[in-house]
Design an enzyme around this catalytic site. Structure first.
Site, PDB file in Angstrom:
ATOM      1  N   SER A 156       0.880  -1.323   0.042  1.00 43.35           N
ATOM      2  CA  SER A 156      -0.004   0.060  -0.075  1.00 43.35           C
ATOM      3  C   SER A 156       1.043   1.383  -0.004  1.00 43.35           C
ATOM      4  O   SER A 156       2.064   1.367   0.294  1.00 43.35           O
ATOM      5  CB  SER A 156      -1.002  -0.218   1.365  1.00 43.35           C
ATOM      6  OG  SER A 156      -1.497   1.320   1.537  1.00 43.35           O
ATOM      7  N   TYR A 169      -1.385  -0.820   9.838  1.00 41.92           N
ATOM      8  CA  TYR A 169      -1.621  -0.980   8.821  1.00 41.92           C
ATOM      9  C   TYR A 169      -0.166  -0.612   7.879  1.00 41.92           C
ATOM     10  O   TYR A 169       0.344  -1.392   6.832  1.00 41.92           O
ATOM     11  CB  TYR A 169      -2.820  -0.128   7.864  1.00 41.92           C
ATOM     12  CG  TYR A 169      -3.372  -0.463   6.550  1.00 41.92           C
ATOM     13  CD1 TYR A 169      -4.133  -1.469   6.439  1.00 41.92           C
ATOM     14  CD2 TYR A 169      -2.800   0.514   5.475  1.00 41.92           C
ATOM     15  CE1 TYR A 169      -4.514  -2.120   5.039  1.00 41.92           C
ATOM     16  CE2 TYR A 169      -3.327   0.132   4.199  1.00 41.92           C
ATOM     17  CZ  TYR A 169      -4.182  -1.090   3.902  1.00 41.92           C
ATOM     18  OH  TYR A 169      -4.551  -1.246   2.654  1.00 41.92           O
ATOM     19  N   SER A 170       0.389   0.712   8.208  1.00 43.48           N
ATOM     20  CA  SER A 170       1.647   0.990   7.480  1.00 43.48           C
ATOM     21  C   SER A 170       2.615   0.102   7.804  1.00 43.48           C
ATOM     22  O   SER A 170       3.573  -0.250   6.915  1.00 43.48           O
ATOM     23  CB  SER A 170       1.870   2.445   8.332  1.00 43.48           C
ATOM     24  OG  SER A 170       0.858   3.216   7.519  1.00 43.48           O
ATOM     25  N   ALA A 171       2.991  -0.218   9.221  1.00 45.23           N
ATOM     26  CA  ALA A 171       3.792  -1.235   9.585  1.00 45.23           C
ATOM     27  C   ALA A 171       3.959  -2.365   8.824  1.00 45.23           C
ATOM     28  O   ALA A 171       4.802  -2.860   8.243  1.00 45.23           O
ATOM     29  CB  ALA A 171       3.857  -1.392  11.036  1.00 45.23           C
ATOM     30  N   ALA A 172       2.494  -3.031   8.741  1.00 43.34           N
ATOM     31  CA  ALA A 172       2.421  -4.408   8.204  1.00 43.34           C
ATOM     32  C   ALA A 172       2.750  -4.337   6.761  1.00 43.34           C
ATOM     33  O   ALA A 172       3.383  -5.351   6.114  1.00 43.34           O
ATOM     34  CB  ALA A 172       0.970  -4.811   8.469  1.00 43.34           C
ATOM     35  N   ALA A 201      -8.067   1.479  -5.594  1.00 46.62           N
ATOM     36  CA  ALA A 201      -9.470   1.215  -5.937  1.00 46.62           C
ATOM     37  C   ALA A 201     -10.495   1.401  -5.053  1.00 46.62           C
ATOM     38  O   ALA A 201     -10.241   1.647  -3.891  1.00 46.62           O
ATOM     39  CB  ALA A 201      -9.330  -0.163  -6.765  1.00 46.62           C
ATOM     40  N   ARG A 204     -14.568  -2.110  -0.033  1.00 46.55           N
ATOM     41  CA  ARG A 204     -15.108  -1.642   1.288  1.00 46.55           C
ATOM     42  C   ARG A 204     -14.103  -1.061   1.998  1.00 46.55           C
ATOM     43  O   ARG A 204     -14.550  -0.332   2.986  1.00 46.55           O
ATOM     44  CB  ARG A 204     -15.322  -3.090   1.843  1.00 46.55           C
ATOM     45  CG  ARG A 204     -16.719  -3.997   1.260  1.00 46.55           C
ATOM     46  CD  ARG A 204     -16.933  -5.034   2.041  1.00 46.55           C
ATOM     47  NE  ARG A 204     -15.678  -5.910   2.397  1.00 46.55           N
ATOM     48  CZ  ARG A 204     -15.692  -6.794   3.167  1.00 46.55           C
ATOM     49  NH1 ARG A 204     -16.735  -7.105   4.299  1.00 46.55           N
ATOM     50  NH2 ARG A 204     -14.742  -7.580   3.653  1.00 46.55           N
TER      51      ARG A 204
END
Length: 315
Positions: A156, A169-172, A201, A204
């Site tokens: 991401s 989320y950033s670390a993963a 995109a 959800r």
């Protein structure tokens, strides 16, 4: 139309999600036999998700003349991951392609994040890539003669540049880049390549937040046929999964709207060399403006967001 994945066998995790379901459907259209793996949970990875999403993907594939089987379970669980890989081998005789498109989203600022939100995000995203990769690589290591195996992870922009409200989320997603690079070194000898996709995109996950309430183009239900259609992410994934895709290994590709990007890899931009065993600290301060001064860094290397830190007085 050519079928670029004819005869190949793929396992797609998160295969019933917005982008994942499109990957499964297009892979089948391209001639692949597909194992659609997902878990019936909501976007936060909790237990109140929509039932039978996997069945819907399977029905669409079979109605179009493709071949697919489904598997429900937590891909970050080692037994489930082994079962997913075994399903491909037992059903279709082999496994050529692993696409890890699963994920959850639990957004908090770092000072508000709970231990559970941190742990579960890292477990689902990162261990959820490790677990199926482990069992796929065991099979590939034991059967290296075929070659042309593929691993494709989802990263991401948050993993590449960071995002303030998504520390977990950033670390993963940043960690997936390290896992990808480790895989390229460990598995290339067995005919396996590993690359990452940074997608953009309407799904959800992107519907969360204020932007989704103010811009209907960000809603997944309104995205079909637009630049934000999840299907726009799939062509580069087909290429990476194909025999031709073997020329890419250890690289990060972006797929957003009507644009496919190749990210530049990390390189040492500049350095300060000193012959002494330990540089004098005062000397480091003196040399900094002419060597490592941040005032000369491009703005786009700072961070996500429109405004870089002020450079006034740097050095």
């Amino acid at each position: 139309m050519a079928r670029h994945l004819d005869g190949r066998i793929a396992l797609v995790t998160g295969g019933a999600g917005g982008i994942g379901s499109q990957i499964c459907k297009v892979f089948a259209e391209q001639g692949a036999k597909v194992v659609v793996s997902d878990i019936e949970r909501d976007v936060e990875g909790r237990t109140d998700g929509e039932p039978s999403r996997i069945d819907g993907v399977l029905e669409a594939i079979r109605a179009a003349g493709g071949e697919a089987v489904g598997l429900s379970g937590d891909i970050a669980d080692m037994d489930t991951a082994e079962r997913a890989v075994r399903t491909a081998i037992d059903t279709y005789g082999d496994l050529d392609i692993l696409v890890c498109a699963h994920g959850i989203l639990r957004e908090r600022m770092i000072f508000n994040m709970s231990e559970d939100d941190w742990d579960e995000s890292l477990r689902m995203h990162l261990k959820g890539c490790f677990a199926p990769t482990k069992f796929a690589s065991i099979h590939w290591r034991a059967n290296p003669e075929k070659g042309n195996r593929r691993i494709i992870y989802f990263t991401s922009d948050a993993g590449i540049r960071g995002a303030a409200g998504q520390p977990n989320y950033s670390a993963a997603h940043a960690a997936k880049l390290g896992l990808m690079r480790s895989n390229t070194q460990a598995l290339e000898r067995y005919g396996v390549t590993c690359n990452c996709i940074a997608p953009g995109a309407a799904t959800r996950m992107t519907e969360r937040g204020l932007a989704a309430t103010t811009d209907r183009s960000l809603l997944s239900e309104a995205a079909v046929g637009t630049a934000m259609d999840p299907k726009n992410v799939v062509p580069i994934i087909v290429w990476l999964a194909s025999l031709e895709g073997g020329q890419a290994n250890g690289r990060v590709f972006g797929a957003t709207g009507h644009r496919i990007s190749l990210y530049r890899e990390h390189t040492r931009e500049r350095y300060l060399h000193y012959p002494e065993p330990l540089i004098d600290i005062d000397r480091l301060f003196e040399l900094w403006p002419e060597t490592l001064a941040v005032r000369d860094f491009p703005d786009n290397q700072w961070r996500m967001g429109p405004t870089p830190p002020s450079k006034s007085g740097a050095g």
